[in-house]
Design a protein around this motif. Sequence first.
Motif, PDB file in Angstrom:
ATOM      1  N   ARG A 219       0.156  -5.948 -10.870  1.00 48.12           N
ATOM      2  CA  ARG A 219      -0.016  -7.378 -10.667  1.00 48.12           C
ATOM      3  C   ARG A 219       1.084  -7.951  -9.760  1.00 48.12           C
ATOM      4  O   ARG A 219       2.277  -7.789 -10.015  1.00 48.12           O
ATOM      5  N   TYR A 220       0.637  -8.604  -8.688  1.00 41.83           N
ATOM      6  CA  TYR A 220       1.512  -9.269  -7.712  1.00 41.83           C
ATOM      7  C   TYR A 220       2.485  -8.319  -7.017  1.00 41.83           C
ATOM      8  O   TYR A 220       3.562  -8.726  -6.588  1.00 41.83           O
ATOM      9  N   HIS A 221       2.099  -7.060  -6.896  1.00 44.72           N
ATOM     10  CA  HIS A 221       2.899  -6.094  -6.134  1.00 44.72           C
ATOM     11  C   HIS A 221       1.956  -5.381  -5.173  1.00 44.72           C
ATOM     12  O   HIS A 221       1.014  -4.716  -5.594  1.00 44.72           O
ATOM     13  N   HIS A 222       2.222  -5.532  -3.850  1.00 44.21           N
ATOM     14  CA  HIS A 222       1.262  -5.118  -2.832  1.00 44.21           C
ATOM     15  C   HIS A 222       1.907  -4.154  -1.841  1.00 44.21           C
ATOM     16  O   HIS A 222       2.488  -4.575  -0.840  1.00 44.21           O
ATOM     17  N   PRO A 223       1.818  -2.839  -2.059  1.00 43.98           N
ATOM     18  CA  PRO A 223       2.416  -1.871  -1.145  1.00 43.98           C
ATOM     19  C   PRO A 223       1.741  -1.833   0.224  1.00 43.98           C
ATOM     20  O   PRO A 223       2.370  -1.478   1.218  1.00 43.98           O
ATOM     21  N   VAL A 224       0.444  -2.167   0.278  1.00 45.04           N
ATOM     22  CA  VAL A 224      -0.299  -2.128   1.538  1.00 45.04           C
ATOM     23  C   VAL A 224      -1.129  -3.398   1.678  1.00 45.04           C
ATOM     24  O   VAL A 224      -1.346  -4.135   0.712  1.00 45.04           O
ATOM     25  N   ILE A 225      -1.571  -3.646   2.914  1.00 47.71           N
ATOM     26  CA  ILE A 225      -2.512  -4.738   3.156  1.00 47.71           C
ATOM     27  C   ILE A 225      -3.897  -4.293   2.707  1.00 47.71           C
ATOM     28  O   ILE A 225      -4.362  -3.207   3.065  1.00 47.71           O
ATOM     29  N   GLY A 226      -4.527  -5.129   1.912  1.00 48.91           N
ATOM     30  CA  GLY A 226      -5.868  -4.809   1.447  1.00 48.91           C
ATOM     31  C   GLY A 226      -6.818  -5.964   1.672  1.00 48.91           C
ATOM     32  O   GLY A 226      -6.590  -6.824   2.525  1.00 48.91           O
ATOM     33  N   ILE A 227      -7.875  -5.992   0.899  1.00 45.78           N
ATOM     34  CA  ILE A 227      -8.887  -7.043   1.005  1.00 45.78           C
ATOM     35  C   ILE A 227      -9.335  -7.436  -0.397  1.00 45.78           C
ATOM     36  O   ILE A 227      -9.006  -6.768  -1.381  1.00 45.78           O
ATOM     37  N   ASN A 228     -10.106  -8.502  -0.492  1.00 44.90           N
ATOM     38  CA  ASN A 228     -10.762  -8.859  -1.748  1.00 44.90           C
ATOM     39  C   ASN A 228     -12.117  -8.172  -1.750  1.00 44.90           C
ATOM     40  O   ASN A 228     -13.081  -8.692  -1.211  1.00 44.90           O
ATOM     41  N   GLY A 229     -12.179  -6.979  -2.320  1.00 43.79           N
ATOM     42  CA  GLY A 229     -13.397  -6.183  -2.251  1.00 43.79           C
ATOM     43  C   GLY A 229     -13.890  -5.703  -3.597  1.00 43.79           C
ATOM     44  O   GLY A 229     -14.495  -4.649  -3.703  1.00 43.79           O
TER      45      GLY A 229
END
Length: 365
Positions: A219-229
Amino acid sequence: MSIQFIDLKAQYQHLKPAIDARIQSVLDHGQYIMGPEVAELEAQLAAFVGVKHAIGVSDGTTALQVALMALGVGPGDEVITTPFTFIATGEMIALLGATPVFVDIDPDTYNLDPALIEAAITPRTRAIIPVSLYGQCADFDAINAVAERHGLAVIEDGAQSFGARYKDRRSCGATTIATTSFFPSKPLGCYGDGGACFTNDDELARKMRQIRVHGQDRRYHHPVIGINGRLDTLQAAVLLAKLPTFEQELAARARIGARYNQLLGGVVRTQRLAEGCDCVYAQYTIEVDRREAVQAALKEAGVPTAVHYPVPLNLQPAFAHLNQPAGSFPRSEAAAQRVMSLPMHPFLDEATQDAVVEAVKRAIG
């Protein structure tokens, strides 16, 4: 006689208690995003296909995007695919800044011709996306062999073929990554948009699970750019209700498709099933001369038709910059001028099918 192109109402009436109960369960627990049904569905899908990982996503187009992102495809890269497909296949390549490189089809199966792939490979090629069109798998043994020689990934676009068999494997279980769609009209369809990615590769599965939730590993930790998929819980619930009878529906599709072949085989050109393949007939597609006139005559007779697909991707305005004018892919372009799909679904009875066939015979004269 009122003939349905795809009869989703009949399917719902057949499965109504199970579907209603599954939907009510979601309404009762209220976990509409990433609820327990999503993980339950993923486990069942992976088991059905025979792979380690199934990752539910919001739709089949997003599934392609997630797969390409997991492989790190981006600007400067090339991805080989077919021009005879829905635009999503080429669109997701271009959206990530890569270049779609089209290769023509086998005119009998309408799938990517493996013999033409090697000539299209360059130092910039990163992946190959064969499309399992109309419900029949592409020739994965041949395609995988080319890919292995050149160190390339293969992504099956199985949007139309979920449930089909290729030799001893299922569609979505024969390539580096595979994707499918659960759009309502697909062989396994939900009641909105839905899709999934499949792989046996633990690391690719981990990446795809992150990418579909904004690149998040916790939660609220983003190692890479992603999408809402993400796949909606309600759609997962509908699919869970449909899975227990899916094999029965596949058998019905096979029976109805074989009967169409028998009744129309000497009248029009039909899709050839390759050795070791079956077909789930997401569409039942024939080739005809004077297609517009034939469609008009069938419409007058109460028989709905559709064309999958009238314009190959190389001739779409969105890909005009690739400078591949008419004549660049003669097999795909010829098919696009002649293909036409007839009513096809697991609840198509013989009397209705006979009426469709007789109308086709009259329409082609």
